[in-house]
Design an enzyme around this catalytic site. Structure first.
Site, PDB file in Angstrom:
ATOM      1  N   HIS A  31       0.764  -1.166  -0.114  1.00  0.00           N
ATOM      2  CA  HIS A  31      -0.006  -0.057   0.047  1.00  0.00           C
ATOM      3  C   HIS A  31       0.800   1.201   0.093  1.00  0.00           C
ATOM      4  O   HIS A  31       1.931   1.201   0.261  1.00  0.00           O
ATOM      5  CB  HIS A  31      -0.988  -0.036   1.092  1.00  0.00           C
ATOM      6  CG  HIS A  31      -0.031   0.155   2.554  1.00  0.00           C
ATOM      7  ND1 HIS A  31       0.261  -1.020   3.179  1.00  0.00           N
ATOM      8  CD2 HIS A  31       0.158   1.037   3.429  1.00  0.00           C
ATOM      9  CE1 HIS A  31       0.936  -0.698   4.412  1.00  0.00           C
ATOM     10  NE2 HIS A  31       0.666   0.425   4.678  1.00  0.00           N
ATOM     11  N   ASP A  39       0.496   4.954   1.981  1.00  0.00           N
ATOM     12  CA  ASP A  39      -0.357   5.349   3.055  1.00  0.00           C
ATOM     13  C   ASP A  39      -1.440   6.040   2.715  1.00  0.00           C
ATOM     14  O   ASP A  39      -1.344   7.086   2.152  1.00  0.00           O
ATOM     15  CB  ASP A  39       0.614   6.002   4.272  1.00  0.00           C
ATOM     16  CG  ASP A  39       1.377   4.911   4.737  1.00  0.00           C
ATOM     17  OD1 ASP A  39       1.202   3.794   4.690  1.00  0.00           O
ATOM     18  OD2 ASP A  39       2.500   5.384   5.256  1.00  0.00           O
ATOM     19  N   HIS A  56       4.756   0.029   0.148  1.00  0.00           N
ATOM     20  CA  HIS A  56       5.391  -0.695   1.215  1.00  0.00           C
ATOM     21  C   HIS A  56       4.267  -1.952   1.848  1.00  0.00           C
ATOM     22  O   HIS A  56       3.289  -1.833   1.799  1.00  0.00           O
ATOM     23  CB  HIS A  56       6.015  -0.203   2.390  1.00  0.00           C
ATOM     24  CG  HIS A  56       4.795   0.761   3.195  1.00  0.00           C
ATOM     25  ND1 HIS A  56       4.538   1.808   2.716  1.00  0.00           N
ATOM     26  CD2 HIS A  56       4.453   0.419   4.285  1.00  0.00           C
ATOM     27  CE1 HIS A  56       3.744   2.447   3.572  1.00  0.00           C
ATOM     28  NE2 HIS A  56       3.602   1.718   4.727  1.00  0.00           N
ATOM     29  N   ARG A 113       4.287   5.179  14.719  1.00  0.00           N
ATOM     30  CA  ARG A 113       4.463   5.886  13.355  1.00  0.00           C
ATOM     31  C   ARG A 113       3.887   7.232  13.450  1.00  0.00           C
ATOM     32  O   ARG A 113       2.811   7.561  14.099  1.00  0.00           O
ATOM     33  CB  ARG A 113       3.996   4.884  12.214  1.00  0.00           C
ATOM     34  CG  ARG A 113       2.371   4.868  12.299  1.00  0.00           C
ATOM     35  CD  ARG A 113       1.787   3.848  11.115  1.00  0.00           C
ATOM     36  NE  ARG A 113       1.727   3.979   9.966  1.00  0.00           N
ATOM     37  CZ  ARG A 113       1.205   5.262   9.532  1.00  0.00           C
ATOM     38  NH1 ARG A 113       0.938   6.111  10.302  1.00  0.00           N
ATOM     39  NH2 ARG A 113       1.502   5.332   8.326  1.00  0.00           N
TER      40      ARG A 113
HETATM   41  O1  LIG Z   1       5.258  -1.676  10.243  1.00  0.00           O
HETATM   42  C1  LIG Z   1       5.931  -1.357   9.287  1.00  0.00           C
HETATM   43  O2  LIG Z   1       7.038  -1.870   8.815  1.00  0.00           O
HETATM   44  C2  LIG Z   1       5.190  -0.512   8.393  1.00  0.00           C
HETATM   45  C3  LIG Z   1       4.184   0.022   8.750  1.00  0.00           C
HETATM   46  C4  LIG Z   1       2.970   0.462   7.629  1.00  0.00           C
HETATM   47  O3  LIG Z   1       2.984  -0.214   6.794  1.00  0.00           O
HETATM   48  C5  LIG Z   1       2.431   1.843   7.797  1.00  0.00           C
HETATM   49  O4  LIG Z   1       2.764   2.680   8.620  1.00  0.00           O
HETATM   50  O5  LIG Z   1       1.650   1.962   6.979  1.00  0.00           O
END
Ligand SMILES: O=C(O)CCC(=O)C(=O)O
Length: 272
Positions: free
Chosen positions: A94, A96, A249, A263
């Protein structure tokens, strides 16, 4: 600040920077340029606190409250939490929050708890994927627009028994979707990039459904071919910053044990 490339298409490591100490304007500018150049930055940041994490995010712009991830709560709403113990592992490709009218320009993710092995994050360069398309395909995609829809994730979970009919109905009623060009131009580099992903992109507007499905399937598969990717094996305290205008990612759901990430995402603007 020393920058070392990690992948041929994207990814670089930044050493010699103490991000817990706060950064002066010149360093922020250098870091932003490195992000634009490499799309994913790996920065060692052991002990990064939520306050420092938010301050670092703000160095890049306004920080958002994520549309659906839980967060640290009062005063820390902009620090979202991806906790495998709560079933949150983003294991499908995806970009984000691509269902927003202006998806975040970037995300800063800090490893809080890592499994002993596994749980790597894969990144793909949307411009490397675009560049590798045939001239005929590039011409075909020009001007096409796709629908990105948050409820697609609930729909997929519903189909596999992970969401209730009510949750599915609520997700549709919430109507979180946006139209975006299939090919987007990066506002800083001017590079064209593919902007579809299997998590949120529902269909390409105006195409017959079977044609839209076939094209999306091709593009989503093409976008993540090995030459366009970087795979990050996390170390304790790593902070990853990714340019959400240039990447997709996903997390490899191959681990046992606990994986917990904090995050922070930086608000995006019209034109990227
Ligand atoms: O946990 C991760 O390494 C990536 C997290 C993720 O996909 C996101 O924050 O959208």
């Amino acid at each position: 600040m020393r920058i070392t490339r990690l992948g041929s298409a994207l990814g670089a490591r930044v050493d010699g920077l103490d991000v817990t100490a706060g950064l002066d304007a010149g360093t922020v500018e250098g870091l932003y340029q490195a992000l634009v150049d490499h799309a994913v930055l790996v920065i060692p940041a052991p002990g990064l606190t939520p306050d420092q994490h938010m301050a670092l995010g703000r160095a890049f712009g306004e920080i958002e409250v994520h549309a659906f991830f839980p967060n640290l709560g009062s005063g820390y709403e902009q620090v979202s939490v991806l906790d495998s113990a709560q079933g949150n592992t983003a294991s499908m490709w995806h970009t984000d929050e691509s269902f927003l009218p202006h998806p975040p320009m970037g995300t800063l993710t800090h490893a809080e708890v890592l499994p002993e092995v596994g749980g790597d994050t894969l990144f793909a360069s949307t411009s490397a994927a675009y560049d590798a398309l045939s001239p005929n395909m590039k011409a075909y995609l020009e001007g096409l627009v796709a629908v990105h829809d948050l409820s697609r994730t609930t729909e997929l979970r519903f189909r596999f028994g992970g969401a209730t009919p009510q949750q599915y109905a609520d997700a549709i009623a919430a109507d979180r979707r946006s139209l975006h060009p299939v090919v987007r131009t990066h506002p800083e580099t001017g590079a064209k990039g593919l902007f579809v992903n299997p998590t949120y992109t529902r269909h390409i507007a105006g195409l017959p459904p079977d044609e839209s499905d076939a094209v999306l399937q091709f593009l989503c598969r093409h976008s993540v071919k090995e030459p366009f990717t970087y795979r990050h094996r996390w170390a304790d305290g790593d902070l990853l910053v990714w340019d959400n205008r240039a990447t997709m990612h996903m997390v490899l759901n191959d681990f046992e044990g606990h994986r917990l990430m904090h995050r922070v995402s930086v608000v995006g603007h019209a034109g990227g």
